[in-house]
Write a protein that holds these residues in place. Structure first.
Motif, PDB file in Angstrom:
ATOM      1  N   GLU A 149       0.834  -1.210   0.000  1.00 30.73           N
ATOM      2  CA  GLU A 149       0.000   0.000   0.000  1.00 30.73           C
ATOM      3  C   GLU A 149       0.865   1.256   0.000  1.00 30.73           C
ATOM      4  OE1 GLU A 149      -2.710  -0.070   3.257  1.00 30.73           O
ATOM      5  OE2 GLU A 149      -3.597  -2.000   2.708  1.00 30.73           O
TER       6      GLU A 149
ATOM      7  N   CYS B  89       4.037   1.533  -0.922  1.00 32.61           N
ATOM      8  CA  CYS B  89       4.776   1.636  -2.182  1.00 32.61           C
ATOM      9  C   CYS B  89       3.893   2.179  -3.298  1.00 32.61           C
ATOM     10  CB  CYS B  89       5.340   0.282  -2.586  1.00 32.61           C
ATOM     11  SG  CYS B  89       6.783  -0.231  -1.619  1.00 32.61           S
ATOM     12  N   SER B  90       2.644   1.793  -3.291  1.00 30.35           N
ATOM     13  CA  SER B  90       1.715   2.276  -4.301  1.00 30.35           C
ATOM     14  C   SER B  90       1.582   3.795  -4.229  1.00 30.35           C
ATOM     15  CB  SER B  90       0.347   1.610  -4.112  1.00 30.35           C
ATOM     16  OG  SER B  90      -0.591   2.121  -5.039  1.00 30.35           O
ATOM     17  N   LYS B  91       1.522   4.334  -3.000  1.00 29.61           N
ATOM     18  CA  LYS B  91       1.395   5.788  -2.823  1.00 29.61           C
ATOM     19  C   LYS B  91       2.711   6.499  -3.127  1.00 29.61           C
ATOM     20  CE  LYS B  91      -2.215   5.519   0.708  1.00 29.61           C
ATOM     21  NZ  LYS B  91      -2.585   5.830   2.120  1.00 29.61           N
TER      22      LYS B  91
ATOM     23  N   ASN C   2       5.056   5.560  -5.025  1.00 27.72           N
ATOM     24  CA  ASN C   2       5.414   5.430  -6.430  1.00 27.72           C
ATOM     25  C   ASN C   2       4.851   6.574  -7.276  1.00 27.72           C
ATOM     26  OD1 ASN C   2       7.011   3.426  -7.864  1.00 27.72           O
ATOM     27  ND2 ASN C   2       5.199   3.109  -9.153  1.00 27.72           N
ATOM     28  N   GLU C   3       3.807   7.236  -6.759  1.00 26.75           N
ATOM     29  CA  GLU C   3       3.178   8.346  -7.479  1.00 26.75           C
ATOM     30  C   GLU C   3       3.929   9.661  -7.277  1.00 26.75           C
ATOM     31  OE1 GLU C   3      -0.772   8.487  -6.026  1.00 26.75           O
ATOM     32  OE2 GLU C   3      -1.375   6.568  -6.915  1.00 26.75           O
TER      33      GLU C   3
ATOM     34  N   LEU D 143       2.197  -5.420  -6.768  1.00 25.81           N
ATOM     35  CA  LEU D 143       1.865  -4.159  -7.435  1.00 25.81           C
ATOM     36  C   LEU D 143       1.565  -4.379  -8.914  1.00 25.81           C
ATOM     37  CD1 LEU D 143       4.543  -1.817  -5.805  1.00 25.81           C
ATOM     38  CD2 LEU D 143       2.067  -1.698  -5.482  1.00 25.81           C
TER      39      LEU D 143
ATOM     40  N   SER E 114      -1.869  -4.825 -10.077  1.00 25.89           N
ATOM     41  CA  SER E 114      -2.664  -3.608 -10.261  1.00 25.89           C
ATOM     42  C   SER E 114      -2.077  -2.731 -11.360  1.00 25.89           C
ATOM     43  CB  SER E 114      -2.731  -2.825  -8.945  1.00 25.89           C
ATOM     44  OG  SER E 114      -3.292  -3.608  -7.915  1.00 25.89           O
TER      45      SER E 114
ATOM     46  N   ILE F  80       0.935  -1.675 -11.687  1.00 20.48           N
ATOM     47  CA  ILE F  80       1.859  -0.675 -11.149  1.00 20.48           C
ATOM     48  C   ILE F  80       3.274  -1.222 -11.240  1.00 20.48           C
ATOM     49  CG2 ILE F  80       2.578   0.615  -9.098  1.00 20.48           C
ATOM     50  CD1 ILE F  80      -0.322   0.509  -8.149  1.00 20.48           C
TER      51      ILE F  80
ATOM     52  N   LEU G 131       6.946  -0.700 -10.053  1.00 28.68           N
ATOM     53  CA  LEU G 131       7.695   0.000  -9.010  1.00 28.68           C
ATOM     54  C   LEU G 131       8.964   0.628  -9.581  1.00 28.68           C
ATOM     55  CD1 LEU G 131       7.376   0.499  -5.963  1.00 28.68           C
ATOM     56  CD2 LEU G 131       8.813  -1.490  -5.559  1.00 28.68           C
TER      57      LEU G 131
END
Length: 311
Positions: free
Chosen positions: A224, A226-228, A230-231, A254, A257, A259, A261
């Protein structure tokens, strides 16, 4: 960095008082010296001081000379040449083999201006150039330009006990700490050391010069985070605790989804010190960050083959 923060804090306390003080600045060095150009030592009239201009061998003598400048209110140029074969030639034991020039300034106006510039530099995102001038007794003016890096900001993700060691060490270095985790489970004593505290889902304000360290011990939580992260546009340092296989699992999660990294993540995090336990692991993480900041390869100094400090 810690010295800069301490000097600013002390100046904010005493600039509005009647207390006398002086600021000693290393302005020129030759050969081997413990401190480099720009090192400062703030000396109070009661004999206390903050910062340093050597490894401890010059501070006592500097204290005496600074008190004289407080009385005369004149800038004093002091030279210590430790290249003499007699280590006691100056009446003090010296451990380096070089020459160091220092200016001692008792002017409240100049010191206050320096403090304002320094505070702005430390609070900036990318650092600022500082410009200082001192009038000399012969009518000349000495000028010094120096670049001051911003105060490092480290984001620690995770509220397990090993995060405490990293926060304590970062605070000891004078870094600003942003702590992200379950705020209800965070130690109140450690919270007091942090600049800001965030719950898992509401952290914000990451800058390009920031340092990010994930140590959640929770795979799904790391996915979670890393997802944020990464933006966010590239940051200076991003590390994740755990073995390489764990990072691969995060990437796989990731990718489900769609995504991808970013590259350049430090994982396993830290230098190869054979670290055991929270404190040693914190040392290895901090050491890796410092090496990256200073563009060094973290090899033993005896293998460097050239001067420790660049000209």
């Amino acid at each position: 960095m810690k010295e800069w923060v301490q000097i600013i804090d002390k100046l904010e306390e005493i600039l509005n008082s009647n207390e006398s003080f002086a600021l000693a600045t290393v302005i020129q060095v030759e050969g081997s010296t413990y401190r480099r150009v720009g090192a400062r030592m703030l000396i109070m009239e009661n004999g206390n001081w903050i910062g340093s201009i050597s490894g401890g061998c010059l501070e006592g003598d500097m204290l005496k000379k600074a008190r004289l400048t407080m009385s005369s209110q004149e800038v004093k140029w002091v030279t210590y040449d430790t290249r003499d074969e007699d280590p006691f030639a100056l009446g003090i034991g010296l451990g380096c083999n070089g020459k160091i020039d220092i200016l001692i300034d008792p002017s409240r106006t100049r010191i206050e201006n320096f403090a304002k510039q320094l505070k702005l530099a430390l609070a900036s995102e990318n650092g600022l150039e500082l410009f200082s001038q001192w009038p000399l007794t012969d009518g000349e003016v000495f000028e010094l330009k120096e670049f001051i890096n911003p105060q490092p900001r480290i984001w620690v993700f995770g509220n397990q006990f090993d995060s405490h060691s990293l926060i304590l060490m970062a605070k000891q270095l004078g870094w600003k700490v942003m702590w992200v985790g379950n705020t209800l489970k965070m130690s109140n004593e450690i919270k007091k050391l942090c600049f800001k505290v965030f719950d898992w889902d509401n952290f914000e304000g990451i800058q390009s010069s920031d340092l990010l360290v994930q140590m959640t011990h929770d795979l799904e939580r790391d996915v979670e985070i890393c997802s944020k992260l990464n933006e966010i546009p590239d940051v200076f340092y991003w590390g994740i605790l755990g073995p390489q296989k764990r990072l691969e699992r995060i990437k796989d999660k990731l990718s489900e989804s769609q995504i991808m990294l970013k590259n350049g993540i430090h994982s396993p995090i830290g230098l190869d010190l054979g670290a055991e336990g929270p404190d040693e692991i914190a040392v290895s993480i901090i050491a890796e960050i410092i090496a990256k900041k200073n563009k060094r390869d973290a090899q033993p100094l005896k293998l460097r083959g050239k001067a420790i400090h660049e000209a």
